[in-house]
Design a protein around this motif. Structure first.
Motif, PDB file in Angstrom:
ATOM      1  N   ASP A 135       0.322  -0.940  -0.271  1.00  0.00           N
ATOM      2  CA  ASP A 135      -0.269  -0.191  -0.206  1.00  0.00           C
ATOM      3  C   ASP A 135       0.949   0.785  -0.503  1.00  0.00           C
ATOM      4  OD1 ASP A 135      -3.013  -1.844   0.450  1.00  0.00           O
ATOM      5  OD2 ASP A 135      -2.473  -1.754   1.797  1.00  0.00           O
ATOM      6  N   MET A 136       0.344   1.810  -0.875  1.00  0.00           N
ATOM      7  CA  MET A 136       1.012   4.073  -0.286  1.00  0.00           C
ATOM      8  C   MET A 136       0.839   4.289   0.543  1.00  0.00           C
ATOM      9  SD  MET A 136       0.109   6.801  -3.906  1.00  0.00           S
ATOM     10  CE  MET A 136       0.454   5.673  -4.514  1.00  0.00           C
ATOM     11  N   ARG A 137       2.650   4.578   1.504  1.00  0.00           N
ATOM     12  CA  ARG A 137       2.407   5.114   2.630  1.00  0.00           C
ATOM     13  C   ARG A 137       2.450   6.376   2.158  1.00  0.00           C
ATOM     14  NH1 ARG A 137       7.395   2.929   4.804  1.00  0.00           N
ATOM     15  NH2 ARG A 137       6.980   5.106   6.417  1.00  0.00           N
ATOM     16  N   GLU A 138       0.563   7.192   3.210  1.00  0.00           N
ATOM     17  CA  GLU A 138       0.647   8.246   4.032  1.00  0.00           C
ATOM     18  C   GLU A 138       0.811   9.960   3.935  1.00  0.00           C
ATOM     19  OE1 GLU A 138      -1.920   8.283   7.224  1.00  0.00           O
ATOM     20  OE2 GLU A 138      -2.876   6.245   5.885  1.00  0.00           O
ATOM     21  N   GLU A 139       1.942   9.219   3.882  1.00  0.00           N
ATOM     22  CA  GLU A 139       3.184  10.716   3.605  1.00  0.00           C
ATOM     23  C   GLU A 139       2.939  10.920   2.066  1.00  0.00           C
ATOM     24  OE1 GLU A 139       3.878   8.223   5.654  1.00  0.00           O
ATOM     25  OE2 GLU A 139       4.626   8.788   7.887  1.00  0.00           O
ATOM     26  N   ASN A 140       2.724  10.288   1.474  1.00  0.00           N
ATOM     27  CA  ASN A 140       3.497  10.622  -0.425  1.00  0.00           C
ATOM     28  C   ASN A 140       2.102  11.071  -0.393  1.00  0.00           C
ATOM     29  OD1 ASN A 140       5.810   9.427  -0.732  1.00  0.00           O
ATOM     30  ND2 ASN A 140       4.760   7.212  -0.788  1.00  0.00           N
ATOM     31  N   ARG A 141       0.888  11.325   0.336  1.00  0.00           N
ATOM     32  CA  ARG A 141      -0.539  11.969   0.173  1.00  0.00           C
ATOM     33  C   ARG A 141      -0.626  12.906   0.242  1.00  0.00           C
ATOM     34  NH1 ARG A 141      -4.506   7.641   0.932  1.00  0.00           N
ATOM     35  NH2 ARG A 141      -5.681   8.365  -0.120  1.00  0.00           N
ATOM     36  N   ILE A 142       0.279  13.488   1.002  1.00  0.00           N
ATOM     37  CA  ILE A 142      -0.025  14.668   1.777  1.00  0.00           C
ATOM     38  C   ILE A 142       0.596  16.646   1.108  1.00  0.00           C
ATOM     39  CG2 ILE A 142       0.189  16.189   4.036  1.00  0.00           C
ATOM     40  CD1 ILE A 142       0.021  12.988   5.807  1.00  0.00           C
ATOM     41  N   GLY A 143       0.007  17.455   1.095  1.00  0.00           N
ATOM     42  CA  GLY A 143       0.109  18.543   0.471  1.00  0.00           C
ATOM     43  C   GLY A 143      -0.356  19.655   1.128  1.00  0.00           C
TER      44      GLY A 143
END
Length: 585
Positions: free
Chosen positions: A365-373
């Motif tokens: 699963d994609m890390r949540e940190e990659n989806r924050i901005g």
């Protein structure tokens, strides 16, 4: 939501009583008329054979020319027989009226549901078209999202497919709302919440299965009974009636398999619950609940009281025809953003420019940190430099054509069988019965064409148009306003014709069972042959019986065959395959 069809026709008992009072005193007796003709009471040329040819001996006459029939027998129908009426009505028509209760309605308004019943009966083409279109839309949305592996892709496919019965709208004026819903990890719960509250079904139940089995068995038994004794009540026989209503069985089965989410209250509640927990990106970075910013939502239901979109707002599945273009536009917009987010994630680009891409966890699963901005970064992450724009929607015309062909096959296959059965029953030709069924199928097709045209005009009326020339812009607005006006008018005309057609087919069935059509004009097929050449066959010879039986069998195969084609299509196309890369969520 289901609707008892008996509540839809409160005047049916009064109508039957009127028929009884009208025909109870009828005294026409074609058997006695033929005996009078054979005795020479009306001259040497008063009788003919079953081909309309003069006979050398009046005692051999088995038919009467139409003009002589009027003189010898009168223009009225034969006497009403309650036993014939009750048997034919309960065997051929009542099961179909009961089956109407298994159709999905969901408008939570009795008047809207009643109008849906009229529209369904008045235009089987439209009912079958909307069901086939729903199946094709579900297949198309899977293809439209193919290649997207961004989180929540599978949930989005399921949610949008389930919301075909809802008047979906996107708030694109506040450009951060929709990207936040797609990108932010906090909104994973938004998609889960939406699906959880849409997870109800209008599908197979003991009641539904029993109703369908009852109708199917009743149809088989009555067909066998009518074929075993062709002469039994031939003029009031419901063989053709059974065929003309057979379209209802595959349509009901199709909707039960599709299980549309059409309860307007539950659909609105599902979106309301989900929107309560939606998050939105901010210019400074931290994600906050969207409800703290405004009461606007990325995805919502159209609620404005605009006559142009009345059918879109009604959640009854038969109105899916009206939602095709707007629903497709919503899917196009959302899928395009998912594809762009997927493209960037495959390049290992995080949403925020301040961090490096973090590898996926053990589960892939994609890390949540990659989806924050920030809000700017979230919008840019799923916005393509070269977005694909479709005014009508990709593949929409192909789906319209396929659904239309299937619906027309079902309508004209079942009604065509009814026309063929009565056409081939002596006197052969176009008569009151076959003409009535022909009018029914024709008006049903006209209703579908009008409402399809209405949806096309409604879509055209909302097109954006940009031009440096103010005159061109003004011309476009004039055309758009005219298209909107014509859309409303054609829709109102179509619904009016549908209501008239529903009453027409019910009245036709009553006339068939009550012997109203058993009169000189109708039995002589004067409508097609003309008064000068028409004749009324009263006694059938063995060749007629064999031909009638063969025609009735052919009619059954034609009606059942067209119904099977429709059901097979639905079963082949329903539940499209979703790639494992998407379905793993």
């Amino acid at each position: 939501m289901t609707l008892n069809p008996l509540l839809c026709f409160p005047s049916s008992s009064n109508f039957i009583l009127l028929l009884l009072l009208t025909f109870a005193s009828a005294s026409t007796n074609f058997g006695q008329c033929l005996q009078d003709v054979q005795s020479g009471k009306f001259g040497p040329n008063a009788g003919v054979d079953n081909s309309g040819n003069p006979v050398s001996n009046l005692s051999l006459a088995t038919a009467i020319p139409y003009e002589m029939c009027i003189i010898a027998c009168g223009g009225g129908p034969e006497a009403f027989s309650w036993s014939n009426f009750a048997n034919q009505f309960s065997a051929w028509l009542l099961p179909w009226l009961a089956l109407l209760s298994q159709l999905p309605f969901g408008a939570n308004d009795k008047l809207e549901n009643f109008l849906t019943v009229l529209l369904t009966i008045g235009s089987p083409v439209l009912a079958a078209y909307s069901a086939a279109l729903t199946v094709l839309n579900s297949r198309w949305i899977v293809r439209r999202f193919s290649g997207s592996t961004y989180p929540n892709t599978y949930r989005t496919i399921r949610a949008l497919s389930s919301l075909q019965q809802a008047p979906l709208e996107l708030d694109l004026d506040r450009e951060v709302l929709l990207p936040s819903l797609i990108v932010l990890p906090e909104n994973d719960y938004w998609w889960k919440e939406l699906l959880e509250h849409l997870n109800y079904t209008h599908t197979w139940s003991i009641s539904a299965a029993t109703s369908i089995a009852w109708v199917f068995i009743a149809y088989i038994f009555t067909v066998i009974d009518s074929l075993s004794d062709v002469l039994q009540g031939v003029e009031v026989n419901g063989q053709a009636v059974g065929s003309v209503w057979l379209w209802l069985l595959p349509v009901v089965v199709a909707w039960l398999q599709i299980s549309p989410k059409c309860d307007s209250i539950r659909v609105a509640d599902a979106l309301r619950r989900a929107n309560k927990i939606a998050y939105i990106a901010t210019p400074t970075g931290p994600q906050i609940p969207a409800a703290l910013v405004s009461n606007h939502h990325a995805i919502f239901l159209r609620e404005d009281d605009d006559p142009l979109h009345n059918d879109e707002r009604c959640t009854s599945p038969i109105y899916n025809y009206a939602r095709l273009f707007s629903w497709t536009a919503v899917v196009e917009e959302i899928s395009g953003r998912f594809h762009e987010a997927t493209r960037r994630s495959h390049l290992f680009q995080p949403v925020s420019s301040d961090i490096d891409w973090l590898p996926s966890d053990r589960n892939g699963d994609m890390r949540e940190e990659n989806r924050i901005g920030t809000s700017y970064e979230v919008v840019a992450y799923c916005s393509s430099f070269f977005p694909r724009r479709y005014r009508w929607g990709s593949g929409v015309w192909g789906r319209i054509i396929i659904a239309s062909i299937l619906a027309l096959i079902l309508q004209w296959g079942t009604t065509g069988a009814a026309i063929f059965v009565v056409w081939e029953t002596p006197t052969r030709g176009l008569g009151c019965r076959s003409g009535s069924y022909l009018i029914y199928a024709f008006l049903s097709t006209i209703v579908w064409a009008l409402l399809l045209l209405s949806s096309v005009l409604a879509r055209y009326s909302v097109f954006d148009y940009e031009s440096r020339d103010p005159r061109e812009t003004e011309k476009h607005h004039i055309r758009a306003n005219f298209a909107g006006t014509m859309s409303v008018l054609t829709r109102q005309l179509g619904k009016t014709v549908a209501a008239v057609n529903a009453i027409w087919i019910l009245a036709t069935c009553m006339f068939q069972f009550s012997a109203f059509f058993d009169r000189c004009y109708c039995d002589s097929s004067a409508l097609g042959l003309g008064a000068a050449k028409a004749f009324n066959v009263i006694n059938f010879n063995p060749e007629d019986l064999d031909s009638m039986r063969d025609s009735w069998i052919g009619g059954v195969f034609l009606a059942v065959g067209s119904a099977i084609v429709y059901v097979v299509f639905v079963n082949i196309c329903i539940d499209p395959h979703i790639p494992p890369s998407i379905k793993r969520e």
